[in-house]
Design an enzyme around this catalytic site. Structure first.
Site, PDB file in Angstrom:
ATOM      1  N   ASN A   1     -73.228  60.318  19.304  1.00 51.76           N
ATOM      2  CA  ASN A   1     -72.434  59.192  19.827  1.00 51.76           C
ATOM      3  C   ASN A   1     -73.363  58.229  20.591  1.00 51.76           C
ATOM      4  O   ASN A   1     -74.543  58.531  20.778  1.00 51.76           O
ATOM      5  CB  ASN A   1     -71.323  59.757  20.716  1.00 51.76           C
ATOM      6  CG  ASN A   1     -71.889  60.309  22.008  1.00 51.76           C
ATOM      7  OD1 ASN A   1     -72.981  60.859  22.023  1.00 51.76           O
ATOM      8  ND2 ASN A   1     -71.168  60.147  23.079  1.00 51.76           N
TER       9      ASN A   1
ATOM     10  N   CYS B   1     -74.089  57.370  23.707  1.00 50.52           N
ATOM     11  CA  CYS B   1     -74.970  57.738  24.839  1.00 50.52           C
ATOM     12  C   CYS B   1     -75.755  59.018  24.596  1.00 50.52           C
ATOM     13  O   CYS B   1     -76.481  59.497  25.483  1.00 50.52           O
ATOM     14  CB  CYS B   1     -74.135  57.806  26.108  1.00 50.52           C
ATOM     15  SG  CYS B   1     -73.268  56.261  26.429  1.00 50.52           S
TER      16      CYS B   1
ATOM     17  N   GLU C   1     -74.994  62.249  24.049  1.00 55.09           N
ATOM     18  CA  GLU C   1     -74.629  63.597  24.494  1.00 55.09           C
ATOM     19  C   GLU C   1     -73.812  64.375  23.472  1.00 55.09           C
ATOM     20  O   GLU C   1     -73.592  65.575  23.656  1.00 55.09           O
ATOM     21  CB  GLU C   1     -73.860  63.524  25.817  1.00 55.09           C
ATOM     22  CG  GLU C   1     -72.446  62.953  25.760  1.00 55.09           C
ATOM     23  CD  GLU C   1     -72.396  61.435  25.827  1.00 55.09           C
ATOM     24  OE1 GLU C   1     -73.440  60.795  25.619  1.00 55.09           O
ATOM     25  OE2 GLU C   1     -71.304  60.886  26.071  1.00 55.09           O
TER      26      GLU C   1
HETATM   27  O1  CDP Z   1     -66.580  57.432  32.073  1.00 52.71           O
HETATM   28  P1  CDP Z   1     -66.049  57.200  30.696  1.00 52.71           P
HETATM   29  O2  CDP Z   1     -65.068  58.224  30.241  1.00 52.71           O
HETATM   30  O3  CDP Z   1     -65.478  55.811  30.541  1.00 52.71           O
HETATM   31  O4  CDP Z   1     -67.254  57.226  29.645  1.00 52.71           O
HETATM   32  P2  CDP Z   1     -68.775  57.762  29.705  1.00 52.71           P
HETATM   33  O5  CDP Z   1     -68.783  59.195  30.104  1.00 52.71           O
HETATM   34  O6  CDP Z   1     -69.609  56.819  30.492  1.00 52.71           O
HETATM   35  O7  CDP Z   1     -69.204  57.663  28.193  1.00 52.71           O
HETATM   36  C1  CDP Z   1     -68.805  58.648  27.254  1.00 52.71           C
HETATM   37  C2  CDP Z   1     -68.866  58.098  25.873  1.00 52.71           C
HETATM   38  O8  CDP Z   1     -67.873  57.085  25.713  1.00 52.71           O
HETATM   39  C3  CDP Z   1     -70.142  57.404  25.479  1.00 52.71           C
HETATM   40  O9  CDP Z   1     -71.175  58.261  25.121  1.00 52.71           O
HETATM   41  C4  CDP Z   1     -69.660  56.602  24.300  1.00 52.71           C
HETATM   42  O10 CDP Z   1     -69.488  57.426  23.170  1.00 52.71           O
HETATM   43  C5  CDP Z   1     -68.308  56.132  24.784  1.00 52.71           C
HETATM   44  N1  CDP Z   1     -68.363  54.782  25.415  1.00 52.71           N
HETATM   45  C6  CDP Z   1     -68.217  53.648  24.633  1.00 52.71           C
HETATM   46  O11 CDP Z   1     -68.020  53.781  23.435  1.00 52.71           O
HETATM   47  N2  CDP Z   1     -68.274  52.393  25.176  1.00 52.71           N
HETATM   48  C7  CDP Z   1     -68.501  52.228  26.479  1.00 52.71           C
HETATM   49  N3  CDP Z   1     -68.572  50.985  26.986  1.00 52.71           N
HETATM   50  C8  CDP Z   1     -68.676  53.358  27.309  1.00 52.71           C
HETATM   51  C9  CDP Z   1     -68.599  54.623  26.753  1.00 52.71           C
END
Ligand code: CDP
Length: 583
Positions: A282, A284, A286
């Site tokens: 994905n 980021c 992980e």
């Molecule tokens: O904190 P939150 O649940 O918003 O997300 P995060 O842990 O920062 O990011 C988890 C995943 O959400 C990332 O690895 C992406 O796959 C997705 N993501 C995204 O698609 N677009 C963003 N602006 C932020 C996160």
């Protein structure tokens, strides 16, 4: 869609005013620009939708469902656990798409490339992020049989994906994020490594080079390695491995891109090798996934898992166990409450039932335990906590397997005959960019970024924001003053301040002060007990050399990390400045 409000007698969510603002802006239901839901209503909506699936799917009685809604509600209202943003935003609403992570296949034909662009757009609209491997595309200047022309190569198609993403604002609120991966033995690898040299190019992508064991071996032996034609699988040329390694290091040194992922290691961790190879993650990094797979994430707030016992601060293992088990049940339910953007994704996800339970607030936990991030003790805490979460998560997944059945693709998986599990993967360490703000916790497993900083609010006034743990330490140990807080906000750090006791300086160490080696060792400690991967940035001082970055890659490989993202302090700003003067 879900109608209903949190019962008035239930406890209010323990949110800071700041967190309520974040929620109102992006997460709460709106009608004609008006917010029509409270944070408590949102949590109730999510808890209800995720619990009720047990009535539909497993015939659970109303009483049990009511109790489960309350357990889910409490764990989120207490800020002990939070699911990824799409679940908060979309559960019980029209979109109904609850996953943050997707990987889409890109095959080497015009039809399939543009199918992937369309599918990514649909996913971005619902708040999910997409990862792709471009490794199957034929290199630039190869023949295109049907037209007699020449192919434009993976990088030119990445630009098309990037423009499409630009045009679709994600979920109406966040811009779509992508991960682009190219194998190190693809003939266009040099173009790929250089494709984000200019910060203004391909801005909606993180890029990572897919490193192979064969390549790392060739780097160590200082020899060349084969470039492989993705169509025929045969060697079409050679490059010097140390030279390519240096080009990667040089670019990461310049602006943090590309990152690297260790592809063979991702596949050693692939729970269902019979279903295919893992080629991408994905956005980021992980969550490694098979093509057309998606995963929903959730994170436990470690800041709240510390209690005082006989005058000592210790980890609250009992509550951590309860929250871990409840979170696994929650995330397993999300798989069925979810509305997937494509039938093939629905099938893949329900076949493997991957979930990604992780943590946030690790740095806060260390502070409460009065332990510096850059110590052996911190590494030991990381291993101990994550091992505990993985073990408890497996116990719950086994319990669910007995009740609901193993994941359908269990036969032939790495768990076949070892342990019956409901989920092919259980743990992932996400960045928790937004949910850590909602929980007022440090993000993921990252150290603090600053002890205090100055924030300029709408009317232009400058407010000093102090880390709440630091403020309470300062008051408890008698060195609090407004002057000191302002001084720290200007510096960002407490290192070397005579007013602050030495041991407090060590406990409140920040990302830039921590040696890269400790960053990597913490990442590796979490990775050891994480089924998927760990989102982490390895910070370097601005003065760091290329050799130090190369050393970090070697250490990450040695310590079994699944990938590495580095960032040299100030390197992106510098680049913007230098392009600014050039034009
Ligand atoms: O904190 P939150 O649940 O918003 O997300 P995060 O842990 O920062 O990011 C988890 C995943 O959400 C990332 O690895 C992406 O796959 C997705 N993501 C995204 O698609 N677009 C963003 N602006 C932020 C996160």
């Amino acid at each position: 869609s879900f109608e209903g409000q949190a019962p008035k007698t239930w406890p209010k969510a323990n949110l800071t005013p700041n967190a309520r603002v974040v929620l109102a802006k992006r997460y709460l239901k709106q009608e004609d620009g008006q917010v029509i839901e409270t944070a408590e209503d949102m949590i109730y909506r999510v808890a209800s939708v995720v619990a009720q699936i047990e009535e539909e799917n497993y015939g659970k009685g109303k009483k049990e469902i009511q109790a489960l809604i309350k357990d889910f509600y409490n764990m989120m209202a207490n800020l002990e656990f939070m699911p990824n943003s799409p679940t908060l935003m979309n559960a019980g609403r029209d979109l109904g798409q609850l996953s943050a992570c997707f990987v889409l296949p890109i095959e080497d034909s015009m039809e399939e490339i543009f199918d992937a662009i369309k599918n990514a757009a649909i996913i971005h609209k619902s708040g999910g992020g997409t990862g792709f491997s471009f490794s199957r595309l034929r290199p630039k200047n190869s023949m295109v049989r049907s037209t007699g022309g020449v192919a434009s190569g993976p990088i030119s198609f990445m630009k098309v994906f990037n423009s499409a993403t630009e045009a679709v604002k994600q979920g109406g609120t966040r811009r779509g994020a992508n991960m682009g991966i190219l194998r190190v033995d693809h003939p266009d690898i040099i173009d790929f490594i250089q494709c984000k040299e200019d910060n203004k190019e391909i801005t909606n992508f993180n890029i990572s080079v897919g490193i192979t064991e064969e390549f790392m071996l060739a780097v160590r032996e200082e020899r060349s390695y084969d470039l492989i034609d993705p169509h025929t699988g045969s060697a079409v040329g050679q490059l010097s491995a140390p030279e390519i390694f240096n080009i990667i290091v040089d670019h990461a040194w310049k602006n943090g891109e590309p990152g690297i992922v260790f592809l063979d290691r991702l596949n050693q961790g692939n729970p269902t090798p019979l279903l295919g190879k893992i080629e991408a993650t994905n956005p980021c990094g992980e969550q490694p996934l098979l093509p057309n797979e998606a995963c929903n994430l959730g994170s436990i707030n470690l800041k709240l898992m510390v209690i005082e016992k006989e005058g000592k601060m210790v980890i609250n293992w009992e509550r951590l166990s309860q929250v871990t088990r409840l979170s696994v049940r929650f995330l397993d339910n999300v798989i069925d409450a979810n509305q997937y953007p494509l039938p093939i994704i629905d099938k893949m996800v329900k076949g493997n039932r991957k979930i990604g339970l992780g943590v946030m607030g690790f740095a806060d936990m260390l502070i409460l335990l009065q332990t510096s991030y850059s110590t052996e003790e911190a590494v030991e805490y990381a291993e101990k906590v994550m091992k505990f979460i993985q073990t408890e998560a497996r116990i719950e997944s086994q319990r669910l397997a007995e009740e609901r059945g193993t994941f359908p693709n269990y036969e032939g998986s790495i768990y076949d005959g070892v342990m019956k599990l409901r989920n092919a993967t259980l743990t992932t360490i996400a960045p928790t960019g937004t949910i850590s703000m909602i929980c007022a916790a440090s993000s993921g497993v990252e150290p603090l970024f600053a002890v205090a900083y100055t924030k300029t609010v709408m009317d232009g006034t400058a407010l000093v924001e102090v880390n709440p743990l630091f403020e309470s330490f300062a008051k408890e140990f008698g060195f609090y003053s407004q002057d000191l807080m302002e001084k720290i906000a200007n510096l960002g750090t407490v290192l070397g301040l005579a007013e602050v006791p030495n041991w407090v300086q060590e406990v409140f160490t920040t990302a830039q002060e921590i040696a890269p080696e400790w960053h990597i060792r913490i990442q590796a400690a979490f990775q050891k007990y994480t089924d998927n991967a760990v989102s982490k940035t390895i910070n370097f001082a601005n003065s760091a050399t290329r050799e130090e970055i190369a050393e970090a890659y070697r250490l990450a490989d040695e310590l079994n990390c699944k990938g590495l993202t580095v960032y040299r302090d100030g390197s992106r700003e510098e680049q913007v400045l230098s392009t600014g003067t050039a034009t």
